[in-house]
Design a protein around this motif. Structure first.
Motif, PDB file in Angstrom:
ATOM      1  N   ILE A  38       5.670  71.059  47.773  1.00 32.06           N
ATOM      2  CA  ILE A  38       5.865  69.668  48.199  1.00 32.06           C
ATOM      3  C   ILE A  38       4.611  68.850  47.911  1.00 32.06           C
ATOM      4  CG2 ILE A  38       6.217  68.177  50.205  1.00 32.06           C
ATOM      5  CD1 ILE A  38       7.951  70.400  51.399  1.00 32.06           C
ATOM      6  N   GLU A  39       3.456  69.447  48.171  1.00 29.06           N
ATOM      7  CA  GLU A  39       2.188  68.766  47.914  1.00 29.06           C
ATOM      8  C   GLU A  39       2.064  68.408  46.428  1.00 29.06           C
ATOM      9  OE1 GLU A  39      -2.636  69.613  48.272  1.00 29.06           O
ATOM     10  OE2 GLU A  39      -1.196  71.253  48.323  1.00 29.06           O
ATOM     11  N   GLU A  46       4.494  67.855  44.377  1.00 24.34           N
ATOM     12  CA  GLU A  46       5.424  66.755  44.091  1.00 24.34           C
ATOM     13  C   GLU A  46       4.820  65.413  44.484  1.00 24.34           C
ATOM     14  OE1 GLU A  46       9.524  67.086  45.253  1.00 24.34           O
ATOM     15  OE2 GLU A  46       9.442  69.266  45.238  1.00 24.34           O
ATOM     16  N   PHE A  47       4.191  65.367  45.655  1.00 21.00           N
ATOM     17  CA  PHE A  47       3.545  64.129  46.081  1.00 21.00           C
ATOM     18  C   PHE A  47       2.431  63.731  45.111  1.00 21.00           C
ATOM     19  CE2 PHE A  47       4.998  64.910  50.638  1.00 21.00           C
ATOM     20  CZ  PHE A  47       5.868  63.831  50.627  1.00 21.00           C
ATOM     21  N   LEU A  61       3.963  62.206  42.065  1.00 24.87           N
ATOM     22  CA  LEU A  61       4.464  60.861  42.346  1.00 24.87           C
ATOM     23  C   LEU A  61       3.315  59.854  42.461  1.00 24.87           C
ATOM     24  CD1 LEU A  61       7.242  61.731  44.955  1.00 24.87           C
ATOM     25  CD2 LEU A  61       7.595  60.854  42.647  1.00 24.87           C
ATOM     26  N   LEU A  62       2.200  60.310  43.027  1.00 22.15           N
ATOM     27  CA  LEU A  62       1.045  59.424  43.160  1.00 22.15           C
ATOM     28  C   LEU A  62       0.529  58.965  41.807  1.00 22.15           C
ATOM     29  CD1 LEU A  62      -1.133  60.853  46.081  1.00 22.15           C
ATOM     30  CD2 LEU A  62      -0.471  58.481  45.751  1.00 22.15           C
ATOM     31  N   LYS A  67       1.512  53.832  47.051  1.00 23.30           N
ATOM     32  CA  LYS A  67       0.422  54.808  46.962  1.00 23.30           C
ATOM     33  C   LYS A  67      -0.067  55.192  48.360  1.00 23.30           C
ATOM     34  CE  LYS A  67      -1.425  53.544  42.421  1.00 23.30           C
ATOM     35  NZ  LYS A  67      -2.604  53.001  41.691  1.00 23.30           N
ATOM     36  N   LEU A  98       2.494  57.558  50.003  1.00 23.59           N
ATOM     37  CA  LEU A  98       2.458  58.884  49.369  1.00 23.59           C
ATOM     38  C   LEU A  98       1.173  59.635  49.726  1.00 23.59           C
ATOM     39  CD1 LEU A  98       3.868  58.016  45.828  1.00 23.59           C
ATOM     40  CD2 LEU A  98       5.013  59.341  47.614  1.00 23.59           C
ATOM     41  N   THR A  99       0.060  58.922  49.741  1.00 24.18           N
ATOM     42  CA  THR A  99      -1.215  59.565  50.069  1.00 24.18           C
ATOM     43  C   THR A  99      -1.207  60.094  51.496  1.00 24.18           C
ATOM     44  OG1 THR A  99      -2.413  58.118  48.543  1.00 24.18           O
ATOM     45  CG2 THR A  99      -3.712  59.226  50.230  1.00 24.18           C
ATOM     46  N   ALA A 137       1.466  60.913  53.261  1.00 22.92           N
ATOM     47  CA  ALA A 137       2.393  62.041  53.330  1.00 22.92           C
ATOM     48  C   ALA A 137       1.762  63.301  52.746  1.00 22.92           C
ATOM     49  CB  ALA A 137       3.678  61.695  52.581  1.00 22.92           C
ATOM     50  N   LYS A 138       1.047  63.133  51.645  1.00 22.94           N
ATOM     51  CA  LYS A 138       0.372  64.270  51.013  1.00 22.94           C
ATOM     52  C   LYS A 138      -0.689  64.849  51.935  1.00 22.94           C
ATOM     53  CE  LYS A 138      -2.152  65.424  46.755  1.00 22.94           C
ATOM     54  NZ  LYS A 138      -3.507  65.664  47.306  1.00 22.94           N
TER      55      LYS A 138
END
Length: 232
Positions: A9-10, A12-13, A16-17, A26, A29-30, A32-33
């Motif tokens: 998952i990390e 994937e983030f 996406l970033l 951004k 996403l940041t 969430a990461k």
């Protein structure tokens, strides 16, 4: 959820970033990461403690708990960003009991069996990239000093993490919109942080606000306490 699933998952983030263009996207996403990275670190520490307990098998070791550290100071030189974590008696630990794991954008300090307790702190989303191979730590009296080698020497870090940078920019931007009444804008910012924060954040803001009100010259204007913060 396993560490492997969280690392997927990390990744994937992170992907996406790299594609994100909007500052707001951004930011989401940041954050969430960072939450996923925190979960990974917690699971890794728990796994390490479980392995140590199984290997040692002692009653004393089984009663140890991980205490998460939250306070640190930091400074920088042209080559290094330096973190200072206060921990009473850490100089009595063996060298292998104080470890730091580095990635290009994070660090994790782990102190094992200090007076029967384990301690740890994680800092994710560093403002700029570090050189993992050239970063190191020193054990001093009541303190662990961590030296993060800047990947780009001479680069100035005005804050430590990307999240702190975005918060500072947001606050500066919102303050500039209300230059005629900065005190009022400060109240609005604190309201927003309070409403969006978790229980710990709310406690910190409430305490800071109450202490500030006791010392403020304009106490009557705001009514004292948290009254003017409305339905926080």
């Amino acid at each position: 959820m396993s560490v492997e699933e969280l690392k997927s998952i990390e990744a994937e983030f992170a992907a996406l970033l790299e594609q994100a263009k909007s500052a707001r996207v951004k930011g989401v996403l940041t954050q969430a990461k960072a939450e996923v990275e925190r979960e990974i670190v917690n699971l890794e520490i728990k796994a390490r403690l479980a392995a140590e307990r199984q290997a040692g098998g002692s009653t004393q070791q089984a009663k140890r708990y991980l205490h998460e550290l939250t306070d640190y100071g930091w400074d920088q030189s042209p080559k290094f960003v330096k973190l200072f974590i206060t921990l009473n008696g850490v100089q009595n630990c063996t060298e292998d009991a104080v470890t730091v794991n580095y990635t290009p954008s994070s660090l994790q300090l782990y102190v094992r069996d200090l007076n029967g307790k384990d301690f740890g702190i994680t800092v994710n989303n560093l403002l700029h990239t570090i050189d993992v191979e050239k970063s190191y730590r020193k054990i001093k009296t009541d303190m662990v000093a961590i030296y993060l080698k800047k990947a780009q020497e001479g680069q100035n870090w005005d804050v430590l993490t990307a999240i702190q940078k975005r918060l500072k920019q947001k606050q500066d931007s919102e303050m500039s919109k209300s230059g005629d009444n900065p005190e009022s804008e400060l109240v609005n910012i604190m309201k927003k942080m309070y409403n969006e924060g978790d229980s710990k954040t709310k406690q910190m803001i409430a305490k800071a606000w109450t202490e500030g009100q006791e010392k403020a010259k304009f106490g009557k204007e705001f009514g004292g306490g948290l009254g003017d913060l409305g339905d926080l």
